[in-house]
Design an enzyme around this catalytic site. Structure first.
Site, short mmCIF file in Angstrom:
data_model
loop_
_atom_site.label_atom_id
_atom_site.label_comp_id
_atom_site.label_asym_id
_atom_site.label_seq_id
_atom_site.Cartn_x
_atom_site.Cartn_y
_atom_site.Cartn_z
N LYS A 1 13.51 -13.37 -70.97
CA LYS A 1 12.28 -14.92 -71.24
C LYS A 1 12.30 -16.08 -70.42
O LYS A 1 13.62 -16.20 -69.74
CB LYS A 1 13.48 -15.25 -72.49
CG LYS A 1 12.80 -16.61 -73.05
CD LYS A 1 13.31 -16.24 -75.09
CE LYS A 1 12.55 -17.35 -75.46
NZ LYS A 1 11.29 -17.47 -75.13
N HIS B 1 18.53 -13.97 -76.53
CA HIS B 1 17.77 -13.43 -76.88
C HIS B 1 18.23 -12.59 -75.10
O HIS B 1 18.85 -12.49 -74.33
CB HIS B 1 16.58 -14.47 -75.73
CG HIS B 1 15.84 -14.75 -76.68
ND1 HIS B 1 16.95 -16.26 -77.39
CD2 HIS B 1 14.70 -14.80 -77.82
CE1 HIS B 1 15.39 -16.29 -78.68
NE2 HIS B 1 14.26 -15.27 -79.19
#
Ligand SMILES: NC(=O)C1=CN([C@@H]2O[C@H](COP(=O)(O)OP(=O)(O)OC[C@H]3O[C@@H](n4cnc5c(N)ncnc54)[C@H](O)[C@@H]3O)[C@@H](O)[C@H]2O)C=CC1
Ligand SMILES: O=C(O)C1=N[C@H](C(=O)O)C[C@H](O)C1
Length: 250
Positions: A139, A135
């Protein structure tokens, strides 16, 4: 028209949801709220469905408040445990309107939902299984809610097929073997340039299968969000429902 309010409306996902709701023919934006705004503004009079994309530390409280205010909620925020789901079920049992819904999806992208589904299909046929999620570095939670869900699905499918633990001779581990979710190792990568990606890896002697989903842009989540809004608005899904696969003919 389905009246939709968005909570977390200034966020990366919430701002896309505001645009998606404004651009769809059958939805209209009611309220767009973010941190510091009073959720009590949201009522059954102005809102049919709330879409909640905030942060794991506040999502449960938001959902409980919204349920008590009599509205249905579609949740994309991560961090859901069985204990939290039980709190939502209890809140729904005491909710002011009959048949209220809370729908929670670890992932709204069709690629990720299918990867998760295919992983469960593949799981009984392989001795080894691990999950890697990759990711963007903004995040806040790891592993991703999707990877957690995929690992749980793989573990359940292995158990149903009578498979034992995955083979692993590791004797020393400073953390490199990842988080273990129901016996399945889950690894998280955070890298500038990535958005949301996942691999489910399976291995037998002499062969491997990799199931990979790539979400390059947050617009990939919007058809799933709108599908969930439309399904919940029908009133046909009372209680707590988890996973977009419930709305797909898989
Ligand atoms: N289910 C899915 O398909 C997807 C889920 N996610 C998840 O959605 C969540 C949000 O992700 P992003 O949009 O990237 O995060 P973000 O940090 O960009 O947005 C979160 C927003 O929530 C707001 N917020 C914080 N506390 C609040 C409160 N008490 N009330 C109202 N708003 C509040 C923040 O000000 C911010 O605008 C994360 O848990 C992420 O993992 C992200 C992408 C897809
Ligand atoms: O934070 C994100 O970006 C994402 N979060 C969700 C998750 O944790 O699974 C869904 C997707 O991976 C994007």
């Amino acid at each position: 028209m389905i009246k939709v309010s968005v909570v977390g409306a200034k966020g990366r996902m919430g701002s896309h949801v505001v645009d998606a709701v404004n651009n769809a023919d059958d939805t209209e934006l009611a309220l767009a709220l973010d941190a510091g705004d009073d959720l009590a503004q949201i009522t059954p009079d102005n809102t049919d469905v709330v879409v909640e994309f905030t942060v794991p530390s506040v999502s449960l409280d938001n959902v409980l408040a919204l349920v008590a205010q009599g509205v249905d909620v579609v949740v994309g925020t991560t961090g859901w445990t069985e204990e939290k789901l039980d709190q939502v079920r209890a809140a729904l049992a005491a909710a002011p309107c009959e048949g209220q819904s809370v729908f929670i999806a670890p992932n709204f992208a069709i690629s990720a939902v299918l990867a998760d589904y295919f992983a469960k299909v593949a799981a009984p046929y392989f001795e080894s299984a691990e999950v890697i999620e990759l990711h963007h570095p903004n995040k806040v939670d790891a592993p991703s809610g999707t990877a957690f869900h995929t690992a749980q699905g793989i573990a359940a499918a292995r158990k149903a097929a009578g498979l034992g633990p995955v083979p692993d001779a590791t004797e020393t581990d400073g953390g490199s073997r990842g988080q273990v979710v129901d016996g399945i190792h889950v690894h998280a990568v955070r890298l500038r340039g990535l958005n949301a990606h996942e691999e489910a890896l399976f291995g037998n002697d002499g062969e491997q299968l990799t199931i990979r989903a790539d979400s390059f842009d947050r617009i990939s989540f919007m058809p799933g969000v709108l599908l969930a809004v439309r399904k919940v608005a029908t009133g046909s899904y009372p209680g707590v429902t988890v996973g977009l696969d419930n709305f797909l003919d898989l």
